[in-house]
Design a protein around this motif. Structure first.
Motif, PDB file in Angstrom:
ATOM      1  N   MET A  29       0.841  -1.183   0.000  1.00  0.00           N
ATOM      2  CA  MET A  29       0.000   0.000   0.000  1.00  0.00           C
ATOM      3  C   MET A  29       0.881   1.239   0.000  1.00  0.00           C
ATOM      4  O   MET A  29       1.784   1.354   0.818  1.00  0.00           O
ATOM      5  N   LEU A  30       0.615   2.132  -0.936  1.00  0.00           N
ATOM      6  CA  LEU A  30       1.471   3.302  -1.091  1.00  0.00           C
ATOM      7  C   LEU A  30       1.166   4.334  -0.014  1.00  0.00           C
ATOM      8  O   LEU A  30       0.037   4.816   0.114  1.00  0.00           O
ATOM      9  N   ASP A  31       2.179   4.675   0.752  1.00  0.00           N
ATOM     10  CA  ASP A  31       2.052   5.673   1.817  1.00  0.00           C
ATOM     11  C   ASP A  31       2.650   6.984   1.314  1.00  0.00           C
ATOM     12  O   ASP A  31       3.856   7.112   1.176  1.00  0.00           O
ATOM     13  N   TYR A  32       1.782   7.946   1.016  1.00  0.00           N
ATOM     14  CA  TYR A  32       2.274   9.245   0.541  1.00  0.00           C
ATOM     15  C   TYR A  32       1.636  10.390   1.342  1.00  0.00           C
ATOM     16  O   TYR A  32       1.466  11.496   0.857  1.00  0.00           O
ATOM     17  N   GLY A  33       1.279  10.075   2.589  1.00  0.00           N
ATOM     18  CA  GLY A  33       0.764  11.104   3.491  1.00  0.00           C
ATOM     19  C   GLY A  33      -0.717  11.366   3.366  1.00  0.00           C
ATOM     20  O   GLY A  33      -1.201  12.413   3.794  1.00  0.00           O
ATOM     21  N   SER A  34      -1.463  10.406   2.802  1.00  0.00           N
ATOM     22  CA  SER A  34      -2.887  10.630   2.591  1.00  0.00           C
ATOM     23  C   SER A  34      -3.739   9.933   3.647  1.00  0.00           C
ATOM     24  O   SER A  34      -4.212   8.817   3.453  1.00  0.00           O
ATOM     25  N   GLY A  35      -3.923  10.586   4.784  1.00  0.00           N
ATOM     26  CA  GLY A  35      -4.917  10.128   5.757  1.00  0.00           C
ATOM     27  C   GLY A  35      -4.552   8.875   6.534  1.00  0.00           C
ATOM     28  O   GLY A  35      -3.445   8.356   6.447  1.00  0.00           O
ATOM     29  N   ASN A  36      -5.519   8.395   7.301  1.00  0.00           N
ATOM     30  CA  ASN A  36      -5.343   7.216   8.132  1.00  0.00           C
ATOM     31  C   ASN A  36      -5.528   5.966   7.283  1.00  0.00           C
ATOM     32  O   ASN A  36      -6.604   5.715   6.763  1.00  0.00           O
ATOM     33  N   LEU A  37      -4.473   5.177   7.158  1.00  0.00           N
ATOM     34  CA  LEU A  37      -4.502   4.035   6.254  1.00  0.00           C
ATOM     35  C   LEU A  37      -4.714   2.707   6.978  1.00  0.00           C
ATOM     36  O   LEU A  37      -4.780   1.669   6.341  1.00  0.00           O
ATOM     37  N   ARG A  38      -4.831   2.758   8.311  1.00  0.00           N
ATOM     38  CA  ARG A  38      -4.887   1.500   9.069  1.00  0.00           C
ATOM     39  C   ARG A  38      -6.071   0.631   8.683  1.00  0.00           C
ATOM     40  O   ARG A  38      -5.949  -0.580   8.566  1.00  0.00           O
ATOM     41  N   SER A  39      -7.243   1.251   8.503  1.00  0.00           N
ATOM     42  CA  SER A  39      -8.438   0.452   8.186  1.00  0.00           C
ATOM     43  C   SER A  39      -8.283  -0.216   6.815  1.00  0.00           C
ATOM     44  O   SER A  39      -8.720  -1.356   6.619  1.00  0.00           O
ATOM     45  N   ALA A  40      -7.659   0.485   5.886  1.00  0.00           N
ATOM     46  CA  ALA A  40      -7.446  -0.102   4.561  1.00  0.00           C
ATOM     47  C   ALA A  40      -6.440  -1.247   4.630  1.00  0.00           C
ATOM     48  O   ALA A  40      -6.638  -2.292   4.006  1.00  0.00           O
ATOM     49  N   VAL A  41      -5.369  -1.061   5.395  1.00  0.00           N
ATOM     50  CA  VAL A  41      -4.370  -2.128   5.562  1.00  0.00           C
ATOM     51  C   VAL A  41      -5.035  -3.367   6.152  1.00  0.00           C
ATOM     52  O   VAL A  41      -4.866  -4.488   5.640  1.00  0.00           O
ATOM     53  N   THR A  78       2.399  -4.425   3.096  1.00  0.00           N
ATOM     54  CA  THR A  78       3.461  -3.533   3.547  1.00  0.00           C
ATOM     55  C   THR A  78       3.033  -2.111   3.213  1.00  0.00           C
ATOM     56  O   THR A  78       2.709  -1.819   2.057  1.00  0.00           O
ATOM     57  N   LEU A  79       3.002  -1.249   4.213  1.00  0.00           N
ATOM     58  CA  LEU A  79       2.693   0.172   3.998  1.00  0.00           C
ATOM     59  C   LEU A  79       4.015   0.889   3.758  1.00  0.00           C
ATOM     60  O   LEU A  79       4.886   0.892   4.620  1.00  0.00           O
ATOM     61  N   THR A  80       4.195   1.456   2.555  1.00  0.00           N
ATOM     62  CA  THR A  80       5.511   1.992   2.220  1.00  0.00           C
ATOM     63  C   THR A  80       5.431   3.196   1.291  1.00  0.00           C
ATOM     64  O   THR A  80       4.523   3.297   0.476  1.00  0.00           O
ATOM     65  N   GLY A  81       6.404   4.085   1.428  1.00  0.00           N
ATOM     66  CA  GLY A  81       6.586   5.177   0.488  1.00  0.00           C
ATOM     67  C   GLY A  81       7.856   4.971  -0.312  1.00  0.00           C
ATOM     68  O   GLY A  81       8.281   5.851  -1.065  1.00  0.00           O
ATOM     69  N   ASP A  82       8.474   3.790  -0.161  1.00  0.00           N
ATOM     70  CA  ASP A  82       9.732   3.489  -0.839  1.00  0.00           C
ATOM     71  C   ASP A  82       9.490   3.144  -2.308  1.00  0.00           C
ATOM     72  O   ASP A  82       8.660   2.290  -2.626  1.00  0.00           O
ATOM     73  N   PHE A  83      10.235   3.779  -3.193  1.00  0.00           N
ATOM     74  CA  PHE A  83      10.035   3.640  -4.636  1.00  0.00           C
ATOM     75  C   PHE A  83      10.157   2.184  -5.075  1.00  0.00           C
ATOM     76  O   PHE A  83       9.260   1.642  -5.721  1.00  0.00           O
ATOM     77  N   ASP A  84      11.253   1.531  -4.711  1.00  0.00           N
ATOM     78  CA  ASP A  84      11.507   0.164  -5.183  1.00  0.00           C
ATOM     79  C   ASP A  84      10.524  -0.843  -4.589  1.00  0.00           C
ATOM     80  O   ASP A  84      10.062  -1.753  -5.281  1.00  0.00           O
ATOM     81  N   ALA A  85      10.210  -0.675  -3.303  1.00  0.00           N
ATOM     82  CA  ALA A  85       9.267  -1.602  -2.652  1.00  0.00           C
ATOM     83  C   ALA A  85       7.898  -1.510  -3.313  1.00  0.00           C
ATOM     84  O   ALA A  85       7.251  -2.534  -3.586  1.00  0.00           O
ATOM     85  N   ALA A  86       7.443  -0.291  -3.594  1.00  0.00           N
ATOM     86  CA  ALA A  86       6.135  -0.091  -4.234  1.00  0.00           C
ATOM     87  C   ALA A  86       6.147  -0.582  -5.683  1.00  0.00           C
ATOM     88  O   ALA A  86       5.155  -1.131  -6.168  1.00  0.00           O
ATOM     89  N   LEU A  87       7.286  -0.399  -6.342  1.00  0.00           N
ATOM     90  CA  LEU A  87       7.408  -0.815  -7.738  1.00  0.00           C
ATOM     91  C   LEU A  87       7.365  -2.334  -7.876  1.00  0.00           C
ATOM     92  O   LEU A  87       6.780  -2.870  -8.819  1.00  0.00           O
TER      93      LEU A  87
END
Length: 204
Positions: free
Chosen positions: A1-13, A24-33
């Motif tokens: 799940m892409l973490d880019y600062g958009s709200g509470n993501l816990r329920s979606a996770v 995995t909740l991440t803003g890392d380029f390679d992990a998301a790719l």
């Protein structure tokens, strides 16, 4: 799940974990790719979401994944940013431009559109398999009201699901090869939303 600062993501996770995925909740380029599937959430203003997305190169991650046929699911504003542009309060913001179209204010007597609503599912949907007649939870003031992508039979046309609020029709979901999106929140849509997420996870 892409973490880019958009709200509470816990329920979606939690909802996607319950659907059978390891999340995995991440803003890392390679992990998301490189993930098997990428979920792009989104709440709030279109311009703010796009700014957050660009800060982690999210539009490039989405584009590169799709170029390689790797699945992406956008939810709510995470769906809206996949379109060409959004217009809110007179401010026009460029989106990811994966689909042509404009995100604009719903033309209904009561806005926001908040609560449960049925959807009009096209024949052959994988995402809505077994839940075509269920209701889903929406909370939004903006949507794509005109689907403009024409494939002219050169490629398989996207499956577009519609919904209606206050007499105004808008795009509720799209299934377009590896790119899938919903305007409603499956993680807030009870058993029907859980079934939809299971359908997506099983397709990965």
């Amino acid at each position: 799940m892409l973490d880019y600062g958009s709200g509470n993501l816990r329920s979606a996770v939690r909802a996607v974990e319950r659907a059978g995925a390891e999340v995995t909740l991440t803003g890392d380029f390679d992990a998301a790719l490189n993930a098997d599937g990428l979920l792009v959430p989104g709440v709030g203003a279109y311009a703010a979401c796009m700014a957050g997305l660009r800060a982690v190169k999210g539009e490039r991650i989405i584009g590169r994944r799709l170029a390689g046929g790797r699945p992406v699911l956008g939810i709510c504003v995470g769906m809206q940013v996949l379109f060409e542009r959004g217009v809110e309060h007179g401010v026009e913001t460029e989106g990811c431009d994966e689909w042509p179209g404009v995100v604009e204010r719903i033309q209904a007597p009561v806005v926001p559109h908040m609560g449960w609503n049925t959807v009009d599912v096209p024949t052959g949907s994988t995402l809505f398999d077994g839940i075509e007649d269920e209701r889903f939870y929406f909370v939004h003031s903006y949507a794509v009201r005109d689907w403009t992508l024409e494939t002219n039979d050169r490629t398989r046309p996207p499956l577009v699901t519609w919904a209606e609020h206050g007499g105004d029709r808008f795009v509720a979901a799209v299934e377009n090869g590896p790119l899938t999106a919903t305007q409603f929140h499956p993680e807030k849509s009870g058993d029907a939303g859980a079934a939809l997420l299971r359908n997506w996870v099983q397709s990965l």
